[in-house]
Write an enzyme that holds these catalytic residues in place. Structure first.
Site: not given
Ligand SMILES: *Cc1c(COP(=O)(O)O)cnc(C)c1O
Length: 340
Positions: A82, A84-86, A88
């Site tokens: 997403g 706000q992916s941690n 990523a």
């Protein structure tokens, strides 16, 4: 430092964290709970406490995923998540550290078009770590996009390793199976037996890894309890069981877990993934104000709210030792300034 009898050493792994993360007691939260505490001792496994890229649970998965990618001679990591992916963010940081090229495919998983959500927090750091960000519009075909991108890279002689949502493949799950062994060692060193470990369940790989580790260590799988933040209980349990069994298979252990052995609640899921709840906001505040520690709004905040209700309701046995797995994700707080 390899431990004797560690079944994970046969898998390629790159080191992204130098030390075991600390386990600390949350004395001031205990005090703040007063009579509700019922003699519980609350401990935190500080997986938010890592030096690379702001830290968090995804680094443990990435140690094995980047090990696999390196072993397969890949030069580019494509990570999916997403906005706000941690995962990523940490794939970008780990790639920078390892000299790999990184591309992120970010999807609209949360209905939030605020400036903070779309531009701040994790997504801001992604670019800082040098990743190429592909922000897909709502409804885009993610799989098709990735296939096309992999082919484009192949045409210029680059080899991509695709790491999908949360990095929760069986190889990624090894990170938390290994962490179960780390906790086991620390528990021995501290002289404290943890009766229950509580954590968030998103894509399920963290929970599944800890469960695979628990099975390898002959512990009761029910001693690992998760609060689901991404799906309802039925779906989260089914996904987690299949990940545990796939991970055990990778380790050449007979796959043994069934759905009724998974300890999971969706009571703190709220209205959906990434959608704040009142209890989450209260839990994040409590942790910040009593302990000076940060929980994230999507995972840890909801799971810690779950831990607090589990203590009050007696799901955590009075007088026992409960271990909360702090999974990181604090950059997400900046994306959720409206909720606070
Ligand atoms: C991804 C994530 C989780 C959930 O882990 P899964 O393995 O996807 O279930 C929990 N906390 C944080 C901060 C995360 O980024």
């Amino acid at each position: 430092m390899p431990t004797s009898g560690n079944p994970f050493d046969i898998f390629p792994r790159v080191t992204l964290m130098e030390h075991a993360t600390p386990i600390e007691r949350l004395f001031r939260i205990e005090d703040a709970l007063g009579a509700d505490l019922r003699g519980t001792r609350i401990w935190a496994k500080r997986d938010d406490h890592m030096t690379l890229g702001g830290g968090g649970n995804k680094l443990r998965k990435l140690e094995f995923l980047l090990g696999q990618a390196t072993n397969e001679n890949c030069d580019t990591i494509i990570a999916v998540g997403g906005v706000q992916s941690n995962f990523a963010r940490l794939a970008a940081a780990a790639s920078a550290r390892r000299g790999l090229s990184c591309e992120l495919v970010l999807t609209q998983m949360v209905p939030n078009n605020s400036e903070a959500y779309q531009r701040s927090g994790n997504v801001m750091l992604d670019e800082l770590f040098g990743a190429t960000v592909h922000a897909l519009p709502e409804g885009a075909n993610t799989i098709e996009f990735i296939e096309k991108r992999v082919a484009e890279l192949a045409a210029i002689k680059r080899k991509a390793f695709v790491a999908t949502l949360g990095g929760s493949t069986p190889v990624g799950c090894l990170g938390y199976a290994r962490c179960a062994f780390e906790i086991h060692r620390q528990s021995r060193d501290l002289g404290v037996e943890f009766d229950l470990t509580i954590l968030p369940n998103g894509s399920g790989g963290t929970h599944a890894g800890l469960l695979a580790g628990a099975i390898l260590l002959d512990q009761d799988p029910k001693s690992v309890r998760a609060h689901s933040v991404l799906g309802n209980a039925e779906k989260a349990i089914a996904d987690t069981v299949s990940k545990v069994n796939a991970t055990l298979e990778l380790l050449h252990r007979p796959a043994a877990l069934t759905a009724n052995e998974v300890n999971l609640s969706d009571a703190h899921f709220g209205d959906g993934y990434g959608i704040p709840t009142r209890a989450m906001v209260d839990a994040v505040r409590l942790m910040a104000r009593q302990e000076g520690l940060l929980l994230d709004p999507v995972y840890g905040g909801k799971a810690f709210a779950g831990l607090l209700t589990d203590i009050k309701s007696g799901i955590v046995s009075p007088g026992s030792n409960v271990l909360f797995l702090m999974t990181g994700g604090t950059p997400g707080l900046f994306a959720y300034r409206d909720a606070f």
